[in-house]
Design a protein around this motif. Sequence first.
Motif, PDB file in Angstrom:
ATOM      1  N   TYR A   1       0.838  -1.200   0.000  1.00  0.00           N
ATOM      2  CA  TYR A   1       0.000   0.000   0.000  1.00  0.00           C
ATOM      3  C   TYR A   1       0.874   1.253   0.000  1.00  0.00           C
ATOM      4  CZ  TYR A   1      -2.754   3.791   1.977  1.00  0.00           C
ATOM      5  OH  TYR A   1      -3.318   5.025   2.217  1.00  0.00           O
ATOM      6  N   LEU A   2       1.934   1.255   0.795  1.00  0.00           N
ATOM      7  CA  LEU A   2       2.845   2.407   0.820  1.00  0.00           C
ATOM      8  C   LEU A   2       3.478   2.629  -0.547  1.00  0.00           C
ATOM      9  CD1 LEU A   2       4.668   1.784   4.226  1.00  0.00           C
ATOM     10  CD2 LEU A   2       2.807   3.398   3.774  1.00  0.00           C
ATOM     11  N   ALA A   3       3.714   1.547  -1.274  1.00  0.00           N
ATOM     12  CA  ALA A   3       4.340   1.639  -2.594  1.00  0.00           C
ATOM     13  C   ALA A   3       3.378   2.080  -3.687  1.00  0.00           C
ATOM     14  CB  ALA A   3       4.944   0.291  -2.974  1.00  0.00           C
ATOM     15  N   GLY A   4       2.091   2.083  -3.376  1.00  0.00           N
ATOM     16  CA  GLY A   4       1.100   2.393  -4.405  1.00  0.00           C
ATOM     17  C   GLY A   4       0.704   1.190  -5.242  1.00  0.00           C
ATOM     18  N   LEU A   5       1.054  -0.019  -4.762  1.00  0.00           N
ATOM     19  CA  LEU A   5       0.758  -1.243  -5.502  1.00  0.00           C
ATOM     20  C   LEU A   5      -0.509  -1.925  -5.011  1.00  0.00           C
ATOM     21  CD1 LEU A   5       4.371  -2.741  -5.720  1.00  0.00           C
ATOM     22  CD2 LEU A   5       3.135  -1.430  -7.462  1.00  0.00           C
ATOM     23  N   ARG A   6      -1.076  -1.456  -3.923  1.00  0.00           N
ATOM     24  CA  ARG A   6      -2.299  -2.001  -3.354  1.00  0.00           C
ATOM     25  C   ARG A   6      -3.163  -0.864  -2.859  1.00  0.00           C
ATOM     26  NH1 ARG A   6      -4.371  -7.509  -2.281  1.00  0.00           N
ATOM     27  NH2 ARG A   6      -2.816  -8.793  -3.333  1.00  0.00           N
ATOM     28  N   THR A   7      -4.486  -1.027  -2.967  1.00  0.00           N
ATOM     29  CA  THR A   7      -5.387  -0.073  -2.347  1.00  0.00           C
ATOM     30  C   THR A   7      -5.534  -0.422  -0.865  1.00  0.00           C
ATOM     31  OG1 THR A   7      -7.388  -1.389  -2.743  1.00  0.00           O
ATOM     32  CG2 THR A   7      -6.672   0.131  -4.505  1.00  0.00           C
ATOM     33  N   TRP A   8      -5.964   0.553  -0.086  1.00  0.00           N
ATOM     34  CA  TRP A   8      -6.171   0.317   1.332  1.00  0.00           C
ATOM     35  C   TRP A   8      -7.247  -0.734   1.558  1.00  0.00           C
ATOM     36  CZ3 TRP A   8      -3.584   0.498   5.476  1.00  0.00           C
ATOM     37  CH2 TRP A   8      -4.191   0.517   6.736  1.00  0.00           C
ATOM     38  N   ASP A   9      -8.332  -0.645   0.809  1.00  0.00           N
ATOM     39  CA  ASP A   9      -9.429  -1.592   0.994  1.00  0.00           C
ATOM     40  C   ASP A   9      -9.007  -3.027   0.691  1.00  0.00           C
ATOM     41  OD1 ASP A   9     -11.120   0.434   1.758  1.00  0.00           O
ATOM     42  OD2 ASP A   9     -12.113   0.617  -0.193  1.00  0.00           O
ATOM     43  N   SER A  10      -8.021  -3.199  -0.167  1.00  0.00           N
ATOM     44  CA  SER A  10      -7.629  -4.556  -0.567  1.00  0.00           C
ATOM     45  C   SER A  10      -6.959  -5.341   0.548  1.00  0.00           C
ATOM     46  CB  SER A  10      -6.699  -4.500  -1.783  1.00  0.00           C
ATOM     47  OG  SER A  10      -5.394  -4.071  -1.422  1.00  0.00           O
ATOM     48  N   ILE A  11      -6.507  -4.662   1.615  1.00  0.00           N
ATOM     49  CA  ILE A  11      -5.887  -5.380   2.729  1.00  0.00           C
ATOM     50  C   ILE A  11      -6.799  -5.388   3.956  1.00  0.00           C
ATOM     51  CG2 ILE A  11      -3.545  -4.933   1.901  1.00  0.00           C
ATOM     52  CD1 ILE A  11      -3.266  -2.837   4.163  1.00  0.00           C
ATOM     53  N   GLY A  12      -8.063  -5.056   3.768  1.00  0.00           N
ATOM     54  CA  GLY A  12      -9.040  -5.069   4.851  1.00  0.00           C
ATOM     55  C   GLY A  12      -9.976  -6.265   4.726  1.00  0.00           C
ATOM     56  N   HIS A  13     -10.311  -6.888   5.856  1.00  0.00           N
ATOM     57  CA  HIS A  13     -11.149  -8.091   5.862  1.00  0.00           C
ATOM     58  C   HIS A  13     -12.170  -7.987   6.981  1.00  0.00           C
ATOM     59  CE1 HIS A  13      -8.227  -9.878   3.092  1.00  0.00           C
ATOM     60  NE2 HIS A  13      -7.316  -9.320   3.867  1.00  0.00           N
ATOM     61  N   SER A  14     -13.428  -8.240   6.635  1.00  0.00           N
ATOM     62  CA  SER A  14     -14.495  -8.197   7.631  1.00  0.00           C
ATOM     63  C   SER A  14     -14.636  -9.564   8.289  1.00  0.00           C
ATOM     64  CB  SER A  14     -15.820  -7.797   6.972  1.00  0.00           C
ATOM     65  OG  SER A  14     -16.411  -8.914   6.316  1.00  0.00           O
ATOM     66  N   TYR A  15     -15.473  -9.623   9.303  1.00  0.00           N
ATOM     67  CA  TYR A  15     -15.706 -10.859  10.037  1.00  0.00           C
ATOM     68  C   TYR A  15     -17.001 -11.548   9.638  1.00  0.00           C
ATOM     69  CZ  TYR A  15     -11.740  -9.314  12.710  1.00  0.00           C
ATOM     70  OH  TYR A  15     -10.462  -8.919  13.065  1.00  0.00           O
ATOM     71  N   ASP A  16     -17.604 -11.106   8.522  1.00  0.00           N
ATOM     72  CA  ASP A  16     -18.850 -11.717   8.071  1.00  0.00           C
ATOM     73  C   ASP A  16     -18.668 -13.194   7.752  1.00  0.00           C
ATOM     74  OD1 ASP A  16     -20.071  -9.277   8.374  1.00  0.00           O
ATOM     75  OD2 ASP A  16     -20.037  -8.768   6.232  1.00  0.00           O
ATOM     76  N   GLY A  17     -17.510 -13.550   7.207  1.00  0.00           N
ATOM     77  CA  GLY A  17     -17.257 -14.943   6.873  1.00  0.00           C
ATOM     78  C   GLY A  17     -17.221 -15.827   8.111  1.00  0.00           C
ATOM     79  N   LEU A  18     -16.663 -15.313   9.201  1.00  0.00           N
ATOM     80  CA  LEU A  18     -16.643 -16.097  10.435  1.00  0.00           C
ATOM     81  C   LEU A  18     -18.041 -16.216  11.033  1.00  0.00           C
ATOM     82  CD1 LEU A  18     -13.536 -15.251  10.163  1.00  0.00           C
ATOM     83  CD2 LEU A  18     -13.458 -15.765  12.603  1.00  0.00           C
ATOM     84  N   ARG A  19     -18.822 -15.151  10.932  1.00  0.00           N
ATOM     85  CA  ARG A  19     -20.203 -15.229  11.423  1.00  0.00           C
ATOM     86  C   ARG A  19     -20.981 -16.295  10.654  1.00  0.00           C
ATOM     87  NH1 ARG A  19     -19.361  -9.415  11.512  1.00  0.00           N
ATOM     88  NH2 ARG A  19     -19.491  -8.629  13.655  1.00  0.00           N
ATOM     89  N   LYS A  20     -20.790 -16.329   9.335  1.00  0.00           N
ATOM     90  CA  LYS A  20     -21.474 -17.341   8.515  1.00  0.00           C
ATOM     91  C   LYS A  20     -21.024 -18.748   8.888  1.00  0.00           C
ATOM     92  CE  LYS A  20     -22.177 -14.310   4.520  1.00  0.00           C
ATOM     93  NZ  LYS A  20     -21.780 -14.008   3.109  1.00  0.00           N
ATOM     94  N   ALA A  21     -19.804 -18.868   9.384  1.00  0.00           N
ATOM     95  CA  ALA A  21     -19.283 -20.178   9.789  1.00  0.00           C
ATOM     96  C   ALA A  21     -19.757 -20.584  11.176  1.00  0.00           C
ATOM     97  CB  ALA A  21     -17.765 -20.161   9.746  1.00  0.00           C
ATOM     98  N   GLY A  22     -20.520 -19.727  11.840  1.00  0.00           N
ATOM     99  CA  GLY A  22     -21.074 -20.074  13.142  1.00  0.00           C
ATOM    100  C   GLY A  22     -20.333 -19.495  14.330  1.00  0.00           C
ATOM    101  N   VAL A  23     -19.350 -18.650  14.077  1.00  0.00           N
ATOM    102  CA  VAL A  23     -18.613 -18.018  15.163  1.00  0.00           C
ATOM    103  C   VAL A  23     -19.372 -16.766  15.617  1.00  0.00           C
ATOM    104  CG1 VAL A  23     -16.459 -16.863  15.808  1.00  0.00           C
ATOM    105  CG2 VAL A  23     -16.404 -18.872  14.308  1.00  0.00           C
TER     106      VAL A  23
END
Length: 425
Positions: free
Chosen positions: A77-99
Motif C-alpha cells: 500500500y505504501l508503494a502504491g501497488l495495493r489499495t487500502w481496501d484490498s488489505i481489509g477483511h471483515s468478520y462476516d465470513g466467520l459469522r457465517k461459519a457459526g462463530v
Amino acid sequence: MSFNRRSVLTGALAGAASLSLPSIVCAQGGAAHVVVVGGGFGGATAARYLKARAPQVRVTLIEPAPIFYTCPFSNLYLAGLRTWDSIGHSYDGLRKAGVEVIQARADHVDTAKQRVLLSNGQALSYDKLVLSPGIDMRWGAIEGYDEAASLLAPHAWKAGPQTLLLKKQLDAMPDGGTFVMSIPANPFRCPPGPYERAAMVAHYLKQHKPKSKILLLDSKDSFSKQGLFLQGYKALYGDMIEWVKQSDDGQVVRVDAKNLEVETAFGTKHKASVLNVIPPQKAGVIAERAGVVDASGWVPIKPESFESAQVKNVYVLGDATQAAPMPKSGFAANTQGKVAAAVIAAELTGKPLPQAAFANTCYSLIGTDYGISVAGVYRADGSKLIEVPGSGGVSPANADAAYRKAEADYGAAWYKAISTDIWGS
C-alpha cells in the motif's frame, strides 16, 4: 522456491489442517464455551477451525475493529501497488461459519474464575481461552519516542491509522528528501518487514521522487534474508537505499520527533524528511493482564499445544509468544491457530492430543516482479520448538528474472489464499 522445500512445507500444512476431528463436545453443565480474543491471523484462524471441528462448541471471538487490516501487504500500500481496501477483511465470513463475533475490547481476564471482562460491560465465562493479542510498543524504550511522538514519526507497525499517516507523509515528501527508518533489535513482529518496507518505499520514490534517499538505521548486525535484500536493492534501486548496521553506528538511542531527527549510540545525528521509527515491542496488553507474560515481555508457551506455560486453559498465539525458532509472522500464527484448535477440541472430548506440526513461509516483495522468500517447518521437541532439518531455506541467490517474478506471483497468491482461509475473503 525449490520443489522439495515446497513439498515438505505443503505436507506439514496438510498435517496441521487434518488432525483428527472430535465427534462429541461436552463441558460440565452443557456445551463448552471457547472465547477467542483478537481477530488477526492467529485468533480468527483458531475460531474458524475450532467451530469447523467441533460445531457443538460455542465459539466467541472478541475483536473491537469491524475490519481487520493486515500488516502483510501493507508495505505494498505504501508503494502504491495495493489499495487500502484490498488489505481489509471483515468478520462476516466467520459469522457465517457459526462463530459469534462481539465487537468490543477485552479489558481484563480473571483466570481464577475463567472470565473475560469486555469494554461493553459484558463478562464472558469460558472453558478455554485463546489469546491472540498481537504486539504493543515499548514506549520510552528509545528516549523521546512515546505514543505522542508516533503521531509525528509513525511506526506503522500495526496496520491502520499509522499506516495511513506514513503514506500521507510519503506523498508530501519533497523530491530529494531522506526517508529514515529506525529498526529494532530482535525479537519483533515480522523480521523481514522493515527491509521489504524499504524496498517498497524505494519503488514509490523511484517513480515519483527519484532524487530521494532511504537511510536504514539498524539495531542489529544482520537480518532475515539479508543477502537477498541487499542484492535486490542494488539491482533495482542502485544507491538509493543505505543500510547501517549496529556496529557501524546504526542503533538509534534518541528521537526528536518534532524536528524529525534521531541520534545514534555514537552520537551521530540524522535529519529526516520522513521519519519511520519502529520501536522495540512486547506482547499485547491483554496478555499482561491475563498473567501469561514473563519478564521478557512475551508469552512462554507449551510447544505441543500453545497453551500458556504459566496459566492453565489459556492458549496464546502469534506475535505475542516466545516460539523461536518460529518467526513472528502471519503465516506462523495461522498454523499455530489450527494446531491450537485441534488440541482444544481433543481436550474437550477427552481424546488424545494430536501430534503438532507447524510451518511458516514469508514472501517479501522488492519490486513489482521481484520476490524472495523464506520457509520452515517446525515441531515440538520436549519443552521447545525445533525446525525440522532440511525443511526450509531461502530463495537462491543466483535466481534469474523469471524465478524472481514467480516468487512475486507466489506471494500474491499466498495472500489471497490465507485471507480466504481465515476470513473467507
